[in-house]
Design an enzyme around this catalytic site. Structure first.
Site, PDB file in Angstrom:
ATOM      1  N   ASP A 154      10.568  -6.861  -8.297  1.00 22.32           N
ATOM      2  CA  ASP A 154      10.773  -7.429  -6.962  1.00 22.32           C
ATOM      3  C   ASP A 154      12.142  -6.980  -6.444  1.00 22.32           C
ATOM      4  O   ASP A 154      13.136  -6.996  -7.167  1.00 22.32           O
ATOM      5  CB  ASP A 154      10.698  -8.962  -7.017  1.00 22.32           C
ATOM      6  CG  ASP A 154      10.536  -9.577  -5.636  1.00 22.32           C
ATOM      7  OD1 ASP A 154       9.452 -10.124  -5.361  1.00 22.32           O
ATOM      8  OD2 ASP A 154      11.495  -9.510  -4.837  1.00 22.32           O
ATOM      9  N   HIS A 171      -0.609  -8.528   1.014  1.00 17.35           N
ATOM     10  CA  HIS A 171      -1.332  -7.689   0.047  1.00 17.35           C
ATOM     11  C   HIS A 171      -1.183  -8.453  -1.264  1.00 17.35           C
ATOM     12  O   HIS A 171      -0.046  -8.705  -1.704  1.00 17.35           O
ATOM     13  CB  HIS A 171      -0.693  -6.293  -0.014  1.00 17.35           C
ATOM     14  CG  HIS A 171      -1.342  -5.336  -0.977  1.00 17.35           C
ATOM     15  ND1 HIS A 171      -1.622  -4.020  -0.649  1.00 17.35           N
ATOM     16  CD2 HIS A 171      -1.724  -5.482  -2.282  1.00 17.35           C
ATOM     17  CE1 HIS A 171      -2.170  -3.409  -1.692  1.00 17.35           C
ATOM     18  NE2 HIS A 171      -2.232  -4.269  -2.707  1.00 17.35           N
ATOM     19  N   HIS A 215      -6.185  -2.464  -1.272  1.00 14.53           N
ATOM     20  CA  HIS A 215      -5.629  -3.493  -0.393  1.00 14.53           C
ATOM     21  C   HIS A 215      -6.541  -4.705  -0.329  1.00 14.53           C
ATOM     22  O   HIS A 215      -7.689  -4.601   0.095  1.00 14.53           O
ATOM     23  CB  HIS A 215      -5.406  -2.959   1.027  1.00 14.53           C
ATOM     24  CG  HIS A 215      -4.768  -3.995   1.913  1.00 14.53           C
ATOM     25  ND1 HIS A 215      -3.403  -4.173   1.986  1.00 14.53           N
ATOM     26  CD2 HIS A 215      -5.314  -4.950   2.697  1.00 14.53           C
ATOM     27  CE1 HIS A 215      -3.145  -5.179   2.792  1.00 14.53           C
ATOM     28  NE2 HIS A 215      -4.279  -5.676   3.246  1.00 14.53           N
ATOM     29  N   CYS A 226       0.840  -1.202   0.000  1.00 11.44           N
ATOM     30  CA  CYS A 226       0.000   0.000   0.000  1.00 11.44           C
ATOM     31  C   CYS A 226       0.874   1.250   0.000  1.00 11.44           C
ATOM     32  O   CYS A 226       0.552   2.239  -0.675  1.00 11.44           O
ATOM     33  CB  CYS A 226      -0.924   0.021   1.215  1.00 11.44           C
ATOM     34  SG  CYS A 226      -2.350  -1.072   1.073  1.00 11.44           S
ATOM     35  N   HIS A 234       3.524 -12.986  -8.835  1.00 10.72           N
ATOM     36  CA  HIS A 234       4.921 -12.971  -9.262  1.00 10.72           C
ATOM     37  C   HIS A 234       4.971 -13.347 -10.739  1.00 10.72           C
ATOM     38  O   HIS A 234       4.489 -14.428 -11.119  1.00 10.72           O
ATOM     39  CB  HIS A 234       5.737 -14.025  -8.502  1.00 10.72           C
ATOM     40  CG  HIS A 234       5.825 -13.821  -7.021  1.00 10.72           C
ATOM     41  ND1 HIS A 234       6.941 -13.295  -6.404  1.00 10.72           N
ATOM     42  CD2 HIS A 234       4.947 -14.086  -6.018  1.00 10.72           C
ATOM     43  CE1 HIS A 234       6.753 -13.252  -5.090  1.00 10.72           C
ATOM     44  NE2 HIS A 234       5.541 -13.730  -4.833  1.00 10.72           N
ATOM     45  N   GLY A 275       3.598 -19.898   1.845  1.00  4.12           N
ATOM     46  CA  GLY A 275       4.801 -19.103   1.631  1.00  4.12           C
ATOM     47  C   GLY A 275       4.556 -17.616   1.479  1.00  4.12           C
ATOM     48  O   GLY A 275       5.489 -16.858   1.209  1.00  4.12           O
ATOM     49  N   HIS A 289      -0.448 -10.192  -4.549  1.00  4.62           N
ATOM     50  CA  HIS A 289       0.523  -9.911  -5.620  1.00  4.62           C
ATOM     51  C   HIS A 289       0.735 -11.176  -6.421  1.00  4.62           C
ATOM     52  O   HIS A 289       0.718 -12.278  -5.875  1.00  4.62           O
ATOM     53  CB  HIS A 289       1.843  -9.389  -5.063  1.00  4.62           C
ATOM     54  CG  HIS A 289       2.438 -10.254  -3.994  1.00  4.62           C
ATOM     55  ND1 HIS A 289       1.982 -10.228  -2.683  1.00  4.62           N
ATOM     56  CD2 HIS A 289       3.418 -11.189  -4.024  1.00  4.62           C
ATOM     57  CE1 HIS A 289       2.667 -11.093  -1.977  1.00  4.62           C
ATOM     58  NE2 HIS A 289       3.542 -11.706  -2.752  1.00  4.62           N
TER      59      HIS A 289
HETATM   60  P1  AMP Z   1       5.484 -13.558  -1.075  1.00  8.33           P
HETATM   61  O1  AMP Z   1       6.447 -14.472  -0.381  1.00  8.33           O
HETATM   62  O2  AMP Z   1       4.713 -14.240  -2.178  1.00  8.33           O
HETATM   63  O3  AMP Z   1       4.604 -12.806  -0.113  1.00  8.33           O
HETATM   64  O4  AMP Z   1       6.385 -12.506  -1.839  1.00  8.33           O
HETATM   65  C1  AMP Z   1       6.710 -11.234  -1.341  1.00  8.33           C
HETATM   66  C2  AMP Z   1       7.696 -10.644  -2.307  1.00  8.33           C
HETATM   67  O5  AMP Z   1       7.756  -9.241  -2.098  1.00  8.33           O
HETATM   68  C3  AMP Z   1       9.121 -11.182  -2.159  1.00  8.33           C
HETATM   69  O6  AMP Z   1       9.548 -11.751  -3.394  1.00  8.33           O
HETATM   70  C4  AMP Z   1       9.918  -9.934  -1.783  1.00  8.33           C
HETATM   71  O7  AMP Z   1      11.213  -9.930  -2.346  1.00  8.33           O
HETATM   72  C5  AMP Z   1       9.061  -8.816  -2.329  1.00  8.33           C
HETATM   73  N1  AMP Z   1       9.228  -7.527  -1.695  1.00  8.33           N
HETATM   74  C6  AMP Z   1       9.203  -7.263  -0.372  1.00  8.33           C
HETATM   75  N2  AMP Z   1       9.372  -5.943  -0.143  1.00  8.33           N
HETATM   76  C7  AMP Z   1       9.477  -5.352  -1.358  1.00  8.33           C
HETATM   77  C8  AMP Z   1       9.668  -4.014  -1.809  1.00  8.33           C
HETATM   78  N3  AMP Z   1       9.784  -2.981  -0.951  1.00  8.33           N
HETATM   79  N4  AMP Z   1       9.741  -3.764  -3.137  1.00  8.33           N
HETATM   80  C9  AMP Z   1       9.653  -4.796  -4.017  1.00  8.33           C
HETATM   81  N5  AMP Z   1       9.466  -6.079  -3.668  1.00  8.33           N
HETATM   82  C10 AMP Z   1       9.386  -6.367  -2.353  1.00  8.33           C
END
Ligand code: AMP
Length: 110
Positions: free
Chosen positions: A30, A96, A46, A7, A100, A91, A98
């Site tokens: 990422d 929030h 959110h 957010c 990948h 995992g 997302h």
């Molecule tokens: P998940 O494990 O699916 O919740 O993935 C969270 C992802 O967010 C991880 O791959 C992190 O590297 C990425 N992440 C965390 N903080 C940031 C950030 N400030 N900017 C970009 N990616 C982030």
């Protein structure tokens, strides 16, 4: 949700390398890439995870169309993996929603 890192990126309070954005979604690099190309597609609103997004009548079709537009923008259309985790047991670390987008070389199989 000011304690939510995504957010805060959406709001521009902390930096994020934006690849593509529209009125509902943004795509950012990422911060800790697990492949040559690793981009996250995030709804501006959110939602904790995909289940929450769908329960709130989020437009899944629009979200997936934005994913494919992001893949095109990145030049990886036809060769990427799409993953979303729902819950910490799966995992999920950032609560929030997302997606990948992973690409580059030949990704290992599951
Ligand atoms: P998940 O494990 O699916 O919740 O993935 C969270 C992802 O967010 C991880 O791959 C992190 O590297 C990425 N992440 C965390 N903080 C940031 C950030 N400030 N900017 C970009 N990616 C982030």
């Amino acid at each position: 949700m000011t304690d939510c890192i995504f957010c805060r990126i959406v709001a521009g309070e902390i930096p994020g390398e934006r690849v593509l954005e529209d009125e509902r979604f943004i795509a950012i690099r990422d911060i800790n890439p697990k492949a040559d190309v690793h981009v996250l597609v995030i709804p501006r609103e959110h939602r904790r995870d995909l289940d929450d997004f769908v329960a709130a009548s989020g437009d899944g079709g629009a979200m997936l169309a934005f994913v494919t537009a992001t893949a095109r923008e990145l030049g990886v259309e036809g060769r990427y993996r799409l993953i979303t985790s729902v819950g910490s047991d799966a995992g999920q670390e950032v609560f929030h929603l997302h997606w990948h987008i992973l690409s580059g070389g030949r990704l290992p199989g599951f």
